[in-house]
Design a protein around this motif. Structure first.
Motif, PDB file in Angstrom:
ATOM      1  N   VAL B 195      27.089 -20.690  42.951  1.00 15.43           N
ATOM      2  CA  VAL B 195      28.198 -20.653  43.908  1.00 15.43           C
ATOM      3  C   VAL B 195      29.343 -19.827  43.335  1.00 15.43           C
ATOM      4  O   VAL B 195      29.949 -18.994  44.016  1.00 15.43           O
ATOM      5  CB  VAL B 195      28.677 -22.084  44.240  1.00 15.43           C
ATOM      6  CG1 VAL B 195      30.114 -22.068  44.720  1.00 15.43           C
ATOM      7  CG2 VAL B 195      27.791 -22.712  45.296  1.00 15.43           C
ATOM      8  N   CYS B 196      29.596 -20.028  42.064  1.00 15.50           N
ATOM      9  CA  CYS B 196      30.703 -19.314  41.438  1.00 15.50           C
ATOM     10  C   CYS B 196      30.432 -17.819  41.397  1.00 15.50           C
ATOM     11  O   CYS B 196      31.276 -17.005  41.795  1.00 15.50           O
ATOM     12  CB  CYS B 196      30.923 -19.837  40.022  1.00 15.50           C
ATOM     13  SG  CYS B 196      31.340 -21.575  40.012  1.00 15.50           S
ATOM     14  N   SER B 197      29.224 -17.455  40.905  1.00 18.28           N
ATOM     15  CA  SER B 197      28.971 -16.026  40.780  1.00 18.28           C
ATOM     16  C   SER B 197      28.908 -15.378  42.163  1.00 18.28           C
ATOM     17  O   SER B 197      29.436 -14.280  42.377  1.00 18.28           O
ATOM     18  CB  SER B 197      27.687 -15.775  40.000  1.00 18.28           C
ATOM     19  OG  SER B 197      26.633 -16.508  40.556  1.00 18.28           O
ATOM     20  N   LEU B 198      28.306 -16.084  43.119  1.00 19.38           N
ATOM     21  CA  LEU B 198      28.165 -15.509  44.454  1.00 19.38           C
ATOM     22  C   LEU B 198      29.536 -15.329  45.119  1.00 19.38           C
ATOM     23  O   LEU B 198      29.843 -14.257  45.657  1.00 19.38           O
ATOM     24  CB  LEU B 198      27.270 -16.406  45.313  1.00 19.38           C
ATOM     25  CG  LEU B 198      26.858 -15.813  46.649  1.00 19.38           C
ATOM     26  CD1 LEU B 198      25.947 -14.607  46.432  1.00 19.38           C
ATOM     27  CD2 LEU B 198      26.131 -16.839  47.516  1.00 19.38           C
ATOM     28  N   SER B 199      30.353 -16.341  45.062  1.00 17.55           N
ATOM     29  CA  SER B 199      31.638 -16.223  45.753  1.00 17.55           C
ATOM     30  C   SER B 199      32.498 -15.147  45.100  1.00 17.55           C
ATOM     31  O   SER B 199      33.230 -14.415  45.778  1.00 17.55           O
ATOM     32  CB  SER B 199      32.364 -17.574  45.784  1.00 17.55           C
ATOM     33  OG  SER B 199      32.685 -17.982  44.486  1.00 17.55           O
ATOM     34  N   GLY B 236      29.050  -4.658  53.936  1.00 14.91           N
ATOM     35  CA  GLY B 236      29.148  -3.839  52.733  1.00 14.91           C
ATOM     36  C   GLY B 236      29.194  -4.698  51.487  1.00 14.91           C
ATOM     37  O   GLY B 236      28.625  -4.350  50.445  1.00 14.91           O
ATOM     38  N   ALA B 237      29.841  -5.851  51.610  1.00 21.93           N
ATOM     39  CA  ALA B 237      29.945  -6.741  50.465  1.00 21.93           C
ATOM     40  C   ALA B 237      28.656  -7.516  50.247  1.00 21.93           C
ATOM     41  O   ALA B 237      28.419  -8.085  49.181  1.00 21.93           O
ATOM     42  CB  ALA B 237      31.099  -7.717  50.683  1.00 21.93           C
ATOM     43  N   ALA B 242      23.273 -10.058  48.143  1.00 22.24           N
ATOM     44  CA  ALA B 242      21.873 -10.357  48.464  1.00 22.24           C
ATOM     45  C   ALA B 242      21.005 -10.216  47.226  1.00 22.24           C
ATOM     46  O   ALA B 242      20.103 -11.034  46.974  1.00 22.24           O
ATOM     47  CB  ALA B 242      21.381  -9.426  49.567  1.00 22.24           C
ATOM     48  N   GLN B 243      21.293  -9.184  46.442  1.00 22.00           N
ATOM     49  CA  GLN B 243      20.491  -9.012  45.225  1.00 22.00           C
ATOM     50  C   GLN B 243      20.753 -10.142  44.238  1.00 22.00           C
ATOM     51  O   GLN B 243      19.831 -10.645  43.591  1.00 22.00           O
ATOM     52  CB  GLN B 243      20.786  -7.645  44.600  1.00 22.00           C
ATOM     53  CG  GLN B 243      20.011  -6.565  45.361  1.00 22.00           C
ATOM     54  CD  GLN B 243      20.609  -5.183  45.187  1.00 22.00           C
ATOM     55  OE1 GLN B 243      21.823  -5.027  45.046  1.00 22.00           O
ATOM     56  NE2 GLN B 243      19.753  -4.184  45.200  1.00 22.00           N
ATOM     57  N   GLN B 244      22.001 -10.550  44.157  1.00 20.48           N
ATOM     58  CA  GLN B 244      22.356 -11.678  43.301  1.00 20.48           C
ATOM     59  C   GLN B 244      21.646 -12.946  43.791  1.00 20.48           C
ATOM     60  O   GLN B 244      21.114 -13.726  43.012  1.00 20.48           O
ATOM     61  CB  GLN B 244      23.879 -11.879  43.314  1.00 20.48           C
ATOM     62  CG  GLN B 244      24.371 -13.162  42.707  1.00 20.48           C
ATOM     63  CD  GLN B 244      24.194 -13.183  41.195  1.00 20.48           C
ATOM     64  OE1 GLN B 244      24.004 -12.125  40.581  1.00 20.48           O
ATOM     65  NE2 GLN B 244      24.217 -14.356  40.610  1.00 20.48           N
ATOM     66  N   LEU B 245      21.608 -13.093  45.112  1.00 20.51           N
ATOM     67  CA  LEU B 245      20.971 -14.264  45.705  1.00 20.51           C
ATOM     68  C   LEU B 245      19.480 -14.290  45.366  1.00 20.51           C
ATOM     69  O   LEU B 245      18.920 -15.343  45.045  1.00 20.51           O
ATOM     70  CB  LEU B 245      21.181 -14.241  47.221  1.00 20.51           C
ATOM     71  CG  LEU B 245      20.895 -15.539  47.966  1.00 20.51           C
ATOM     72  CD1 LEU B 245      21.827 -16.640  47.483  1.00 20.51           C
ATOM     73  CD2 LEU B 245      21.083 -15.331  49.466  1.00 20.51           C
ATOM     74  N   ALA B 246      18.843 -13.135  45.414  1.00 27.03           N
ATOM     75  CA  ALA B 246      17.420 -13.064  45.089  1.00 27.03           C
ATOM     76  C   ALA B 246      17.186 -13.498  43.653  1.00 27.03           C
ATOM     77  O   ALA B 246      16.253 -14.255  43.362  1.00 27.03           O
ATOM     78  CB  ALA B 246      16.904 -11.645  45.285  1.00 27.03           C
ATOM     79  N   ARG B 247      18.048 -13.020  42.782  1.00 27.79           N
ATOM     80  CA  ARG B 247      17.896 -13.428  41.376  1.00 27.79           C
ATOM     81  C   ARG B 247      18.092 -14.935  41.245  1.00 27.79           C
ATOM     82  O   ARG B 247      17.405 -15.595  40.468  1.00 27.79           O
ATOM     83  CB  ARG B 247      18.908 -12.673  40.514  1.00 27.79           C
ATOM     84  CG  ARG B 247      18.420 -11.304  40.078  1.00 27.79           C
ATOM     85  CD  ARG B 247      19.322 -10.727  39.005  1.00 27.79           C
ATOM     86  NE  ARG B 247      20.614 -10.321  39.547  1.00 27.79           N
ATOM     87  CZ  ARG B 247      20.829  -9.129  40.108  1.00 27.79           C
ATOM     88  NH1 ARG B 247      19.851  -8.260  40.214  1.00 27.79           N
ATOM     89  NH2 ARG B 247      22.022  -8.817  40.577  1.00 27.79           N
TER      90      ARG B 247
END
Lengths: 527, 317
Positions: B195-199, B236-237, B242-247
């Motif tokens: 959550v932290c990295s994604l936000s 754009g953001a 999405a790539q972070q989410l996949a990881r």
């Protein structure tokens, strides 16, 4: 990284060994045991029937099995004990106590033993017979398999042994064996019904003669058993018993505190201290459960000189090792295995640190400024700490110890032949079994490389001596020799620590791990 | 569209090669480890004769390349082999462990996406103001906390002190849905870091996008603020997110060992941990294949999403 997160005790519990185990300890429980054997010492309740007890153990994941002959972990042993019986098991002083065998009798030369089985039945109603016993032992001894108890049964000539009736067996031994009942109590020597070993038989619907019968089993998660009403030793108080697997000590403690289990096996000393006075859970300390040692290889430099070995005995400050490496949860050792067990030579003076004498001995041996590598590993709780403490102690005697940390998974095999000094520990077993497995010329796990024909002869003499007092005298001679110049620097005996919910009664407090009353749930009840 | 198709084909081929490489590497590394399954199984009773017998019973006495070849041949038929330690099929280990892990991953992602994006957008909207500062500092603090420590803290407070939730899922086995309260703590711990990295990623991407020329242009055309934020700036953001989410999903599926151990959830992480400790090579290999395939597929999916959302940024194959 994971080593830091998963410290300490070790899914692969140290099960003592092929041989044996003892009961011999006294422990306090939360509800105030006063040295009596069970946790209901104050008699605040009479056994009550019914209820399900959930017990959390560290386990082996998906590869766990209910095959009692494959038992290797504490969890396996506890499940096997619920479901099966052995002919004998170890009492609190690690002497063999009759179980399925009602009595035993040896001939004059101690190489033929007649066993009479008690009247007991398997869970499907069939009687336990001599044929079942012979089948079980032959299965364990099968050279194509690698069952742990095989080495223990080695003295038996199974081809020559035979049933003398429905409940009578005559065991023919390869040599005189005065302590033959220890063999019957060996770790993993469970009696299964004839033919039970057929493919997959133990995982589907295993049948034993123990206090609990099988209900369900999922490897690595849970095993449920129900009371066997016709158990020969009296039906258990509990209605149901469930073993659950939680490899992390913190998970076991949390589950216990949160009321998810009523019994948690294998707790850390720090956990025990934190909860002992708080009274939320009961803490049971099984004393003399685990021998803690440094092991010197007596066949190579510098330890092939007995003066160096004696110097090392004198370097150890045992109190400091127990306090530091075991967090105080243990007692000091005297360089002899089996404190409190049958035949233990307790008359020998307690060894104390004596650095001056140690330095003098090293000088005599021409080993001043000695440098030694001490092999250790995170394989057992306290090894790394003990190694560090001993290194500092040795420094004061002018000995430089370099601690080398090895792999956890192959540690025991690695130290068997390599190196000259290593950390070592062992679970409870009879002193006789410790000697036969580790201290004879042909012992299979002789980590101190203690090979002396005259010592072997003493052991044979003990095994051929019918009179118990005379046998004890021979045992004392062996131990005096080991005390003076052996390779095991046995600095302590660790407590084995359990946690129980407040309503759990009847947990044995004098039962070193691996003995009859350890992890024995048929005498336990929920108040 | 043929460009896209060849991109996918190339990525799949590359993925297959990567999976094979991972498996070979795992095999080589397990071979190189000191001791084998027989030694691990013998434990503190390393009687050489017994080790030899175990080795023979497990067929470990055969040369490594033969064992690898046998295993690879089985794999082509969809057979993952049998465990050395128990003799049970590896497929069963994988399917047993997959359920709990998948459940945890699904729940985590289901919560992660709205919370992560919501916090990110909220912070970006209030850039530099109190809300932004609050979100940024809290996410930084939580991100810096090791999962194990956070897990222990949550158990101590929420389960043991307050008694609101069960401290572990011990004894529930795979029937976790039947005990939903046992899932709360593990999901909280799993959520904490992603959550932290994604936000933070969404916030940064949003701020960049809001400052970009095309957003400025849209503003000049008088497009409403909400429309600019969600239709123009957010996509754009999304690409890096999405790539972070996949990881993250990859990380969740490949077994989150710490959380599983702490809360006694019998998922893939636990299976892997046990298999490594037992030198149960076929199980480790089976998991390596599974993890390899998952990683490849998920990253491919993420790249396609990114490609779709932000074609201008150009997606490297």
């Amino acid at each position: 990284m994971h080593d830091e997160r998963f410290p300490g005790p070790h899914r692969r519990g140290f099960l003592a060994a092929t041989g044996a185990a003892t009961l011999g300890a006294l422990a306090l429980t939360g509800c105030g045991g006063s040295g009596t054997e069970r946790s209901d010492a104050k008699g605040d309740s009479t056994p009550r029937r019914g209820g399900r007890l959930r017990a959390a153990f560290a386990g082996g994941g998906g590869s766990e099995t209910l095959d009692p002959h494959l038992a290797n972990l504490f969890a396996d042993a506890a499940r096997a004990k619920a479901q099966y019986d052995k002919l004998a098991d170890y009492g609190a002083d690690l002497s063999a106590q009759p179980r399925l065998a009602e009595k035993w009798e040896a001939n004059k030369t101690l190489d033929r033993w007649r066993i009479t089985l008690r009247r007991a039945t398997f869970h499907d109603g069939r009687p336990v017979t001599a044929a079942d016993v012979l089948y079980s032992y032959r299965r364990i001894a099968d050279p194509g398999q690698a069952f742990r108890a095989r080495a223990s049964l080695e003295p038996i000539d199974l081809d020559a042994s035979r049933a003398t009736g429905e409940r009578g067996i005559e065991f023919v031994l390869k040599r005189p064996t005065a302590e033959f009942p220890n063999v019957l109590a060996a770790f993993g020597a469970y009696i299964v019904p004839e033919g039970a070993g057929a493919a997959g038989g133990f995982d589907k619907k295993p049948i034993g003669s123990g206090p609990f019968r099988f209900v369900s089993f999922t490897p690595g998660r849970s095993a449920v058993f129900r009371r066997y009403d016709d158990y020969w030793d009296g039906a258990p108080h509990l209605e149901e018993l469930e073993f659950v697997v939680a490899n992390e000590e913190s998970a076991r403690v949390n589950a216990l505190l949160g009321g998810q289990v009523e019994y948690a096996h294998e707790l850390n000393p720090t956990t025990a201290r934190a909860h002992e006075s708080r009274g939320q859970i009961g803490i049971v300390r099984l004393r003399n459960s685990a021998m803690q040692a440094f092991c010197m290889k007596t066949d190579r430099a510098p330890f092939d000189d007995k003066r160096v070995r004696e110097a090392f005995f004198l370097i150890a400050d045992r109190e400091e090792l127990v306090d530091g490496a075991l967090s105080g949860a243990g007692t000091v050792g005297n360089d002899l295995f089996g404190k409190g067990y049958e035949y233990y030579a307790d008359g020998l003076p307690q060894r104390e640190q004596d650095l001056d004498r140690a330095r003098a001995l090293l000088k005599q041996a021409g080993a001043e400024k000695l440098k030694v590598t001490l092999d250790a590993s995170a394989v057992a709780a306290g090894f790394v700490e003990a190694a560090g403490i001993f290194r500092d102690q040795a420094k004061k005697a002018g000995v430089t110890i370099e601690v080398k940390l090895g792999s956890k998974d192959s540690y025991w095999a690695d130290i068997l032949d390599n190196g000259s000094l290593c950390c070592y520990r062992s679970g409870a077993m009879p002193i006789e079994a410790h000697i036969s497995q580790r201290l004879l010329t042909d012992s299979t796990t002789n980590a101190t490389k203690w090979k002396h024909k005259d010592f072997d002869a003493l052991y044979q003499q003990a095994q051929s001596t019918r009179d118990k007092a005379e046998r004890a005298a021979v045992h004392e001679r062996m131990q005096r020799r080991l005390y003076a110049e052996g390779g095991f620097l046995i600095w302590g005996f660790a407590d084995w620590i359990l946690g129980t919910a407040r309503n759990v009664k009847g947990v044995a407090t004098e039962a070193p791990a691996n003995t009859l009353d350890w992890a024995r749930f048929d005498k336990v009840w929920l108040a | 569209m043929s460009g896209l198709r060849s991109f996918v084909a190339r990525r799949l081929l590359l993925g297959a090669l990567q999976t094979v490489a991972v498996v070979l590497l795992v095999f080589a590394l397990t071979e190189a480890l000191p001791g084998d399954a027989a030694v691990a199984l013998a434990g503190d009773q390393p009687d050489p004769a017994r080790i030899a017998a175990i080795r023979e019973a497990m067929h470990l006495d055969r040369p490594a390349h033969e064992r690898l070849a046998d295993w690879a041949a089985g794999l082509l038929h969809g057979d993952l082999g049998t465990s050395l330690a128990s003799g049970r099929p590896v497929g069963q280990y994988v399917s047993d462990g997959f359920g709990p892990t998948l459940l945890l991953a699904t729940l985590t992602v289901a919560l992660l996406v709205p919370i992560g994006f919501g916090l990110g957008v909220l912070a970006a909207r209030h850039e530099g103001r109190l809300v932004d500062q609050l979100i940024s500092s809290v996410t930084l603090v939580v991100y810096a906390m090791p999962e194990f420590a956070l897990g222990v803290l949550l158990v101590t407070v929420l389960a043991l002190r307050l008694g609101w939730l069960p401290p572990t899922a011990v004894g529930y086995g795979t029937d976790l849905l039947g005990h939903p309260s046992a899932l709360v703590l593990p999901v909280l711990v799993l959520l904490s870091r992603p959550v932290c990295s994604l936000s933070r990623l969404v916030r940064a991407g949003m701020i960049d996008a809001l400052a970009s020329p095309y957003v400025a242009q849209a503003r000049r055309y008088g497009v409403s603020g909400a429309r600019i934020r969600y239709a123009h700036a957010l996509p754009g953001a999304l690409a890096p997110a999405a790539q972070q989410l996949a990881r993250t999903v990859d990380w969740l599926l490949c077994g989150v060992i710490v959380v599983e151990a702490l809360y006694v959830i019998p998922g893939l992480g636990t299976v892997l941990l046990n298999a490594v400790a037992e030198r149960d090579v076929p199980v480790v290999q089976g998991l390596a294949v599974l993890f390899g395939v998952l990683t490849v597929v998920l990253n491919l999916g993420a790249d396609l999403v990114a490609h779709r959302l932000a074609p201008r940024t150009g997606v490297a194959a």
